[in-house]
Scaffold this active site. Structure first.
Site, PDB file in Angstrom:
ATOM      1  N   GLY A   1      36.773  34.742  27.322  1.00 62.50           N
ATOM      2  CA  GLY A   1      35.911  35.568  28.043  1.00 62.50           C
ATOM      3  C   GLY A   1      35.335  36.629  27.405  1.00 62.50           C
TER       4      GLY A   1
ATOM      5  N   PRO B   1      25.705  43.443  50.200  1.00 60.49           N
ATOM      6  CA  PRO B   1      26.807  43.533  50.882  1.00 60.49           C
ATOM      7  C   PRO B   1      28.032  43.853  49.888  1.00 60.49           C
ATOM      8  CG  PRO B   1      25.571  41.741  51.841  1.00 60.49           C
ATOM      9  CD  PRO B   1      24.936  42.496  50.324  1.00 60.49           C
TER      10      PRO B   1
ATOM     11  N   SER C   1      41.538  46.181  38.210  1.00 61.94           N
ATOM     12  CA  SER C   1      40.050  46.620  38.576  1.00 61.94           C
ATOM     13  C   SER C   1      40.131  47.927  39.375  1.00 61.94           C
ATOM     14  CB  SER C   1      39.198  45.423  39.042  1.00 61.94           C
ATOM     15  OG  SER C   1      37.686  45.751  39.437  1.00 61.94           O
TER      16      SER C   1
ATOM     17  N   LYS D   1      43.104  41.322  43.292  1.00 62.99           N
ATOM     18  CA  LYS D   1      43.521  42.352  42.072  1.00 62.99           C
ATOM     19  C   LYS D   1      44.584  43.308  42.920  1.00 62.99           C
ATOM     20  CE  LYS D   1      41.166  41.192  38.624  1.00 62.99           C
ATOM     21  NZ  LYS D   1      41.810  40.496  37.563  1.00 62.99           N
TER      22      LYS D   1
ATOM     23  N   LEU E   1      25.060  44.365  36.860  1.00 63.74           N
ATOM     24  CA  LEU E   1      23.933  45.268  36.269  1.00 63.74           C
ATOM     25  C   LEU E   1      23.303  45.173  34.973  1.00 63.74           C
ATOM     26  CD1 LEU E   1      21.610  47.366  37.352  1.00 63.74           C
ATOM     27  CD2 LEU E   1      23.571  49.052  36.708  1.00 63.74           C
TER      28      LEU E   1
ATOM     29  N   TYR F   1      37.681  39.188  45.758  1.00 63.43           N
ATOM     30  CA  TYR F   1      37.917  39.285  44.440  1.00 63.43           C
ATOM     31  C   TYR F   1      38.980  40.442  44.205  1.00 63.43           C
ATOM     32  CZ  TYR F   1      37.447  41.497  39.941  1.00 63.43           C
ATOM     33  OH  TYR F   1      37.769  42.193  38.508  1.00 63.43           O
TER      34      TYR F   1
HETATM   35  C1  WQD Z   1      26.822  47.643  39.547  1.00 65.85           C
HETATM   36  C2  WQD Z   1      25.857  48.527  40.691  1.00 65.85           C
HETATM   37  C3  WQD Z   1      24.816  46.785  42.259  1.00 65.85           C
HETATM   38  C4  WQD Z   1      23.009  43.968  39.844  1.00 65.85           C
HETATM   39  C5  WQD Z   1      31.940  44.484  39.571  1.00 65.85           C
HETATM   40  C6  WQD Z   1      33.525  44.344  39.717  1.00 65.85           C
HETATM   41  C7  WQD Z   1      34.175  45.062  38.867  1.00 65.85           C
HETATM   42  C8  WQD Z   1      33.831  44.788  37.469  1.00 65.85           C
HETATM   43  C9  WQD Z   1      32.431  45.143  37.405  1.00 65.85           C
HETATM   44  C10 WQD Z   1      35.473  43.152  36.644  1.00 65.85           C
HETATM   45  C11 WQD Z   1      25.881  48.117  42.110  1.00 65.85           C
HETATM   46  C12 WQD Z   1      23.924  47.450  41.236  1.00 65.85           C
HETATM   47  C13 WQD Z   1      23.878  45.080  40.149  1.00 65.85           C
HETATM   48  C14 WQD Z   1      21.511  43.995  40.126  1.00 65.85           C
HETATM   49  C15 WQD Z   1      21.794  46.159  40.894  1.00 65.85           C
HETATM   50  N1  WQD Z   1      34.413  43.502  37.324  1.00 65.85           N
HETATM   51  N2  WQD Z   1      22.962  46.049  40.992  1.00 65.85           N
HETATM   52  N3  WQD Z   1      20.880  45.139  40.580  1.00 65.85           N
HETATM   53  O1  WQD Z   1      29.840  45.405  41.446  1.00 65.85           O
HETATM   54  O2  WQD Z   1      30.261  47.678  40.545  1.00 65.85           O
HETATM   55  O3  WQD Z   1      31.707  45.793  39.944  1.00 65.85           O
HETATM   56  O4  WQD Z   1      31.792  44.287  38.315  1.00 65.85           O
HETATM   57  O5  WQD Z   1      35.860  44.019  35.573  1.00 65.85           O
HETATM   58  O6  WQD Z   1      35.558  44.884  39.185  1.00 65.85           O
HETATM   59  O7  WQD Z   1      33.797  44.858  41.288  1.00 65.85           O
HETATM   60  O8  WQD Z   1      29.415  45.712  39.187  1.00 65.85           O
HETATM   61  O9  WQD Z   1      27.415  45.471  37.876  1.00 65.85           O
HETATM   62  O10 WQD Z   1      27.762  44.108  39.805  1.00 65.85           O
HETATM   63  O11 WQD Z   1      27.214  46.152  40.232  1.00 65.85           O
HETATM   64  O12 WQD Z   1      21.198  46.895  41.738  1.00 65.85           O
HETATM   65  O13 WQD Z   1      20.778  43.019  39.861  1.00 65.85           O
HETATM   66  O14 WQD Z   1      24.663  47.855  40.155  1.00 65.85           O
HETATM   67  O15 WQD Z   1      24.431  47.030  43.518  1.00 65.85           O
HETATM   68  O16 WQD Z   1      25.683  49.091  42.575  1.00 65.85           O
HETATM   69  P1  WQD Z   1      30.231  46.194  40.458  1.00 65.85           P
HETATM   70  P2  WQD Z   1      27.824  45.255  39.051  1.00 65.85           P
END
Ligand code: WQD
Length: 351
Positions: free
Chosen positions: A11, A297, A126, A155, A201, A151
């Site tokens: 991974g 959400p 996490s 954790k 993101l 998820y």
């Molecule tokens: C970050 C911000 C989205 C995509 C998760 C897990 C965490 C870790 C990382 C494992 C948020 C915004 C995202 C997009 C956007 N996982 N976003 N447009 O949800 O903070 O964390 O992933 O280690 O444990 O919970 O990460 O990157 O999904 O989102 O605006 O197309 O980016 O809304 O505010 P998140 P993320």
């Protein structure tokens, strides 16, 4: 050499951690059923380290297959357990799938650790365990709020299961709470391989910038933050990887304060989604095509780490800055597109 089993070794974080472990003198074996990864990443690890790591293509939810790894590998001194599903959005839609996979695999690994007297265990946790914190930055003592997703719940429960497991034997554990891992190894030989449309993101940004996605959305512009978009603590995956090597040595040298120490792994800086996009545009020279969309959400409004404890106890200091995080993520995306040597599993639905 000290022999370490890395579950989820194919991974994103697992592969970067294997590189760091090998570079710091550890012997490594991997256990990964490749349901969400590709064994080809081990060839890339060999290109970086000169070592071909053996992977046991095993479903850790099947106890007999899991125990066979330990029967075949006497002398394992530590386990780093990454293997788990990690999509927040998917877990909201399929909670039982997440509880079954993430908890059964953890329980089997811990049963083997007990049966084979393996003294050191590092658990991939996490920042989601904090839920929506009342105050930021969060320290390791910040009380956990209800998890925002299945998820996150796996954790929270996982941490409790590890604590209970080490309480009833002579072993010791470390829980590492990652904030938002991003970027790729500077060689661009390994990086994040999201299956299907990326939820996270930074891969959404790089895939939009390279044209794999026509556009992307910023989920939410009306939050109580400096520019209305959510705040997160983005941390380079290689910094996260090195923390695992330090954590193992901390246990091997018996420096632990308890039988289950917890550490935040973040830079200690929070940045909004729009700031990350801006940083990416500066680092890549690419103007990003995005629109402002509705809130997602389950999203936490704002969270970032107080990382003093990891600095003080583990001697861990994040090295990569935001620009380097974006630049390495972009270099990896370019490599994926233009370097046919990067094998991508035909089953991986990358479009
Ligand atoms: C970050 C911000 C989205 C995509 C998760 C897990 C965490 C870790 C990382 C494992 C948020 C915004 C995202 C997009 C956007 N996982 N976003 N447009 O949800 O903070 O964390 O992933 O280690 O444990 O919970 O990460 O990157 O999904 O989102 O605006 O197309 O980016 O809304 O505010 P998140 P993320």
């Amino acid at each position: 050499m000290k022999k370490i089993l890395v579950t989820g070794g194919c991974g994103y974080i697992g592969a970067h951690t294997i590189v760091d472990l090998i570079e710091n003198g550890f012997e490594v074996i991997s256990a990964d059923n490749n349901s969400r990864s590709s064994e080809s990443i081990l060839d890339s690890i060999e290109k970086i380290t000169g070592k071909l790591v053996k992977n046991y293509k095993v479903d850790l939810c099947i106890y007999d297959d899991t125990v066979a790894i330990f029967q075949e590998n006497p002398g394992i001194t530590g386990i780093i357990h990454f293997a788990a599903y990690k999509s927040v959005g998917e877990s909201v839609k399929k909670p039982l799938f997440y509880f079954e996979n993430n908890l059964n695999s953890l329980i089997n690994i811990l049963k083997c650790a007990d049966e084979f007297n393996i003294p050191n265990f590092v658990f991939s946790s996490s920042c989601t365990v904090y839920g929506n914190p009342d105050a930021i930055p969060v320290t390791e003592e910040t009380p956990m709020k209800p998890a925002e997703s299945a998820y996150g719940a796996t954790k929270q429960m996982g941490e409790q299961i590890v604590q209970e497991a080490v309480n009833c034997n002579e072993s010791k554990a470390i829980l590492l709470r990652y904030f938002n891992p991003v970027g790729a190894h500077p060689s661009a030989l390994i990086g994040e391989l999201p299956l299907g449309k990326p939820e996270n993101l930074v891969p959404a940004i790089t895939q939009t910038a390279i044209g794999k996605l026509s556009t992307m959305q910023v989920w939410g512009s009306d939050y109580e933050t400096r520019d209305g978009s959510c705040v997160r603590d983005y941390i380079h995956v290689s910094d996260i990887a090195h923390a695992h090597t330090l954590a193992l040595n901390y246990l091997l040298e018996n420096k632990n304060e308890s039988n289950c120490d917890v550490f935040n792994l973040g830079t200690g800086d929070g940045h909004t989604v729009l700031e990350i996009i801006n940083e990416f545009e500066k680092a890549s020279g690419v103007k990003l095509n995005y629109t402002m969309g509705p809130r997602r959400p389950g999203d936490v409004v704002a969270i970032y780490a107080n990382n003093d404890k990891a600095k003080k106890r583990l001697g861990w200091y994040p090295k990569f800055n935001l620009s380097e995080m974006m630049a390495t993520a972009w270099k990896w995306e370019l490599k994926l597109k233009y370097d046919e040597n990067i094998f991508v599993d035909p089953n991986a639905n990358l479009n």
